[in-house]
Write a protein that holds these residues in place. Sequence first.
Motif, PDB file in Angstrom:
ATOM      1  N   UNK A 314       8.219  -1.291   1.881  1.00 44.24           N
ATOM      2  CA  UNK A 314       8.197  -1.658   0.478  1.00 44.24           C
ATOM      3  C   UNK A 314       6.903  -2.361   0.112  1.00 44.24           C
ATOM      4  N   UNK A 315       6.308  -1.945  -0.989  1.00 40.99           N
ATOM      5  CA  UNK A 315       5.098  -2.583  -1.524  1.00 40.99           C
ATOM      6  C   UNK A 315       3.887  -2.462  -0.642  1.00 40.99           C
ATOM      7  N   UNK A 316       3.932  -1.597   0.359  1.00 41.87           N
ATOM      8  CA  UNK A 316       2.756  -1.516   1.227  1.00 41.87           C
ATOM      9  C   UNK A 316       1.625  -0.802   0.501  1.00 41.87           C
ATOM     10  N   UNK A 317       1.941   0.368  -0.069  1.00 38.58           N
ATOM     11  CA  UNK A 317       0.921   1.095  -0.826  1.00 38.58           C
ATOM     12  C   UNK A 317       1.263   1.029  -2.300  1.00 38.58           C
ATOM     13  N   UNK A 318       0.253   0.809  -3.113  1.00 45.75           N
ATOM     14  CA  UNK A 318       0.507   0.685  -4.548  1.00 45.75           C
ATOM     15  C   UNK A 318      -0.485   1.556  -5.300  1.00 45.75           C
ATOM     16  N   UNK A 319      -0.053   2.049  -6.444  1.00 47.36           N
ATOM     17  CA  UNK A 319      -0.968   2.751  -7.331  1.00 47.36           C
ATOM     18  C   UNK A 319      -1.318   1.802  -8.456  1.00 47.36           C
ATOM     19  N   UNK A 320      -2.623   1.601  -8.646  1.00 48.75           N
ATOM     20  CA  UNK A 320      -3.030   0.671  -9.689  1.00 48.75           C
ATOM     21  C   UNK A 320      -3.843   1.397 -10.737  1.00 48.75           C
ATOM     22  N   UNK A 321      -3.525   1.153 -11.987  1.00 50.14           N
ATOM     23  CA  UNK A 321      -4.243   1.733 -13.100  1.00 50.14           C
ATOM     24  C   UNK A 321      -4.782   0.592 -13.932  1.00 50.14           C
ATOM     25  N   UNK A 322      -6.110   0.482 -13.974  1.00 47.68           N
ATOM     26  CA  UNK A 322      -6.729  -0.641 -14.661  1.00 47.68           C
ATOM     27  C   UNK A 322      -6.156  -1.964 -14.163  1.00 47.68           C
TER      28      UNK A 322
END
Lengths: 344, 449, 264
Positions: A314-322
């Motif tokens: 959980x929460x290891x990889x994240x997609x971030x937009x701005x």
Amino acid sequence: MKLFTLSNTRRAVQIIAFFLLVYTSIFLTTGIDIEGLPFVSVPKDVVRPEWYAPEKGYTEVFDTYLPIKSCRFIADENRAFRACFMHFANESIVWNSPPEEWIPHLLLFLFAALIFARAWCGWICPLGFISESAFWIRKKLGFKERKIPEKIKQYIPAFKYGFLSFVFLLSLLVILPIGLSAFQGEFSIVNCATCPARTIFPLFAGKFSLDFSFSNPVYFLFSIIGIAFLLVFISSFFFSRPWCRICPSGALLSLLNPVSFLRKEKEKEKCTSCGICERICPMDNTTIQEKKGDSINTGNCIRCFRCVEHCPEEDCLKVKFFGKTIYKSKYKEKTESLLDSTKK
Amino acid sequence: MQVLNNVKRALLGDVTQEKENPILERRYEEEPYSEPGKTEEFRKKILNASMQNLKSMQSKKNRPKAMAYFDKIVTGSREEEIKKSGKKVLGYFCSFIPEEILYAADVIPIRLCAGSFDTMDVAEGILPRDVCPMVKSSFGFKVLGLPLMELCEIAVVPTSCDAKKKMGYYLADYMPVWMLHLPHKKDSDKSVKLWLEEMYDFKDAVEKFAGKKISKKALEDSTKLLRKRTDAFRRFLELRKAKLIPISEKDFLLVVYVSFFDDAERWTKNVSLLCDEIEKNIERGIGVHSKDTIRLLLTGSATIWPNFKILDIIEKAGMAIAVDQSCVGTWHLYEPVEVEEYSLPGLMQAIAERYLSPSICPCFTVNDDRFDNLTELIKAYEVDGVIYHILRLCQLFDMEAETVKKILEKENIPMLKVVTDYSKEDVGQLSTRIEAFKEMILIREEGEK
Amino acid sequence: MITAGIDVGSVTTKCVLFDGKKVLGKALTQTKADPNLAAEFVYKKALEENKISKEKISFIVSTGYGRRAIDYGNTSVTEIMANATGAYWVGCPKGEIKTIIDLGGQDSKVIALEKGGHIRNFVMNDKCSAGTGRFLENMANVLGVSLEELGSFSLKSKNPIAINSTCTVFAESEIISLISKRAKKEDIIAGLHISISKKIVHMARELGVREPVFFDGGGSKNIGIKKALENALGVEIYVPENSQFIIALGAAIVAFKLATKQQK
């Protein structure tokens, strides 16, 4: 079966983009009638091969060039976009277009690239979609997957940027006063001559043509490269996205990948080094699994986010937009996905 | 021709065709020492130890009722079942052996890591005194001919730690032993290739043993079945994060211990029922400890049923273990096998990687993943202190204690190192240490307020 | 308010009476085989010798390995906690105590304190008699010297002989063979002290020794060990008066704190 998974969403966007780009003529019409490229003034005495000039005049809906293979060879009557950005860059340099003609397109390209970078490859590009579909058909038919051997993989980045430089170099050589201006006609289409999209896209619009010219040494060279690239693209039945690894448009976007606003982020401490992300990556990206350095947004990543989708921590990889997190990895119970069920 | 072959192999991505039988062959054979007359006596002793544990566990308030299934299985009902089923039985050590392959061949897998104190003495006739207690205990099961080891026709030993390696050598006098070459470095691509080859050899050996070929469909089905098992287990782990501890560590370890030899499908079903009950309990605010009980993390050498000495002492001191980081607890079933490519090579690759790459065993040269996971568990389960349990003579965990100590100092989490074995003689001394640890934590908490 | 702390050790049992500001009285006896009896005896003795009646005691805390044997105590704490509390209260002229070395009859421990006297970490050796009072007792026996003389004897030595065995039983054999080779008694005794200090230093290094260092427990009365430890660790070691009673005092202080809290 969950319907709104990330993979399914991406597939849906790809299908819509595909139809928009390839079959615009069925859905949209405009009244603009253009012959050739009006923004680029072509001298009248330049001889181009027959296969280059399309039969009828063609129109487009959006007067711009996408950073992906939005090929101009697709449809005769109406197509969505003028051409791909690589072709535009190629032509603009060769014909030495005045800045006011290419600056707005360049800015648009930078804007699109900075925000999404290679997400264009992963979510919109029809060539990528066709590639993935061929790969998927192979899986359904039960053929084994092939992986690009390590010995070849290590030379791919060099080749990718090398070919990109080659296209730009040829384009620049024409306008430099070293006497190569005779090849203006030929060098202006080096991108299209070698691109597999020229042959593949018209297939879907019902036109099958293997237009390779060998009439002079330059065209001979381009055609050899073009056939080789076409074979590379066709091998996407066995390999995962092989063309995408050397695509010049992709290479252009790759340069902006590390700084784009749509990016992945990894919390290294949560990673258990299970290697699922690396195995699932369609671009054979090996830096996702690494826990040192910050190389997770490499030039290779097409932002398909399968790694984030399949990561079990959980929460290891994240997609971030701005800077805002829009999608996080989570442990998902295994349910049959719409596309992966293997009932023959 | 060779070049063509190489190109073909490279493009097809096939694993090398050099097969090797993993069976361990001894030239210096010994007559296996055994004490068959004592089997009944020790059977009773082992059952007694289990019953003692169960008695204390069953008397705890708010123990979930779904635990009754696991109590029943651990007191021996599985032996008859296995015998009646007529299926082949294969025993293995550690958590590196893929059960997917075994289920696909219709072979019953049993993990043989034992925690019984009584069976250690007989092993000391053959194994030296200064050897890991777990290895001696497991070996003793064979010497005495006790179930469930007695039902196993083969023992699979990975070359994880020194003690197991050499124990496997001696075990080969009693039963066929397959030794699988576990790489020492787990983070290199070469190691994954090596382990994948070992997996292919293992698969061939299992096929020969079971007398049936493992089809792609069978492997696919068994992978999906065991994935369901991991899914249920992860759900169970998530529920343990609740503020009010819903299940004791002893019950948790019992549930995992039962998975060593229970039928996977039935186990999964019962764990799902247990999770349903725990969810309801959490909603109603029912827990097995009071709200302000100190939460601990247990890491280090395995505490295998029925050796719950440390857990008893911690319970008596009034503290609770919120989560553990042990290969017989959280990490036995933690990682999922994620298959993208349902072809035989794809399945084998996914299986091989799952059993090698994320492991937290200290037998590898670099085990930094374990330290990352430790800090993560501490945050996720809101742990107040760490008990680092080392079985005497286990050099691997002992050596890693130094790094763990420094890391926990930085995180400002107190750690207590406990070195012990299976015997009961040091209960008094351990109690003192653990109580002092509790006092330390309480004063710290008060100081922070 | 008067509280009592009873330290039931493996060799001796101690009791200390505390009124919040000073020690009112103390008593000591041999534990022998019955910790309960010894505790009762030492408790009564402390009360009688200081003319305090039982009713005046508001809170009793027991500690030591036999702390649970007492049924009339209010609660118990581990000797580690008690030692830390007692040592911190007694203090030393150099400042807040950071390390405590406790050399008991059958065990030895090192306690690391942080600011405010809270326990940072501790290491115990209770598995083996090397480095404990029992070790010294046995050696004193073999050498025909009294336990009390051991310390002063060792200071006379100019050439300590290294004793290699840490195990009590094997060290005994080593000493006997040294005596037969006519080695000087004080040299052997000095070597023994160094041997003990090595064991303690090993434990201390695990925690990291910070000054000031406080030395208590029965073994702290031996000046030879104090010197050997100072040499090995390279720090000055402070031994308080009545060092054997520090743990019982600590228990009494804990009792006082708990009693005060209860009153509120």
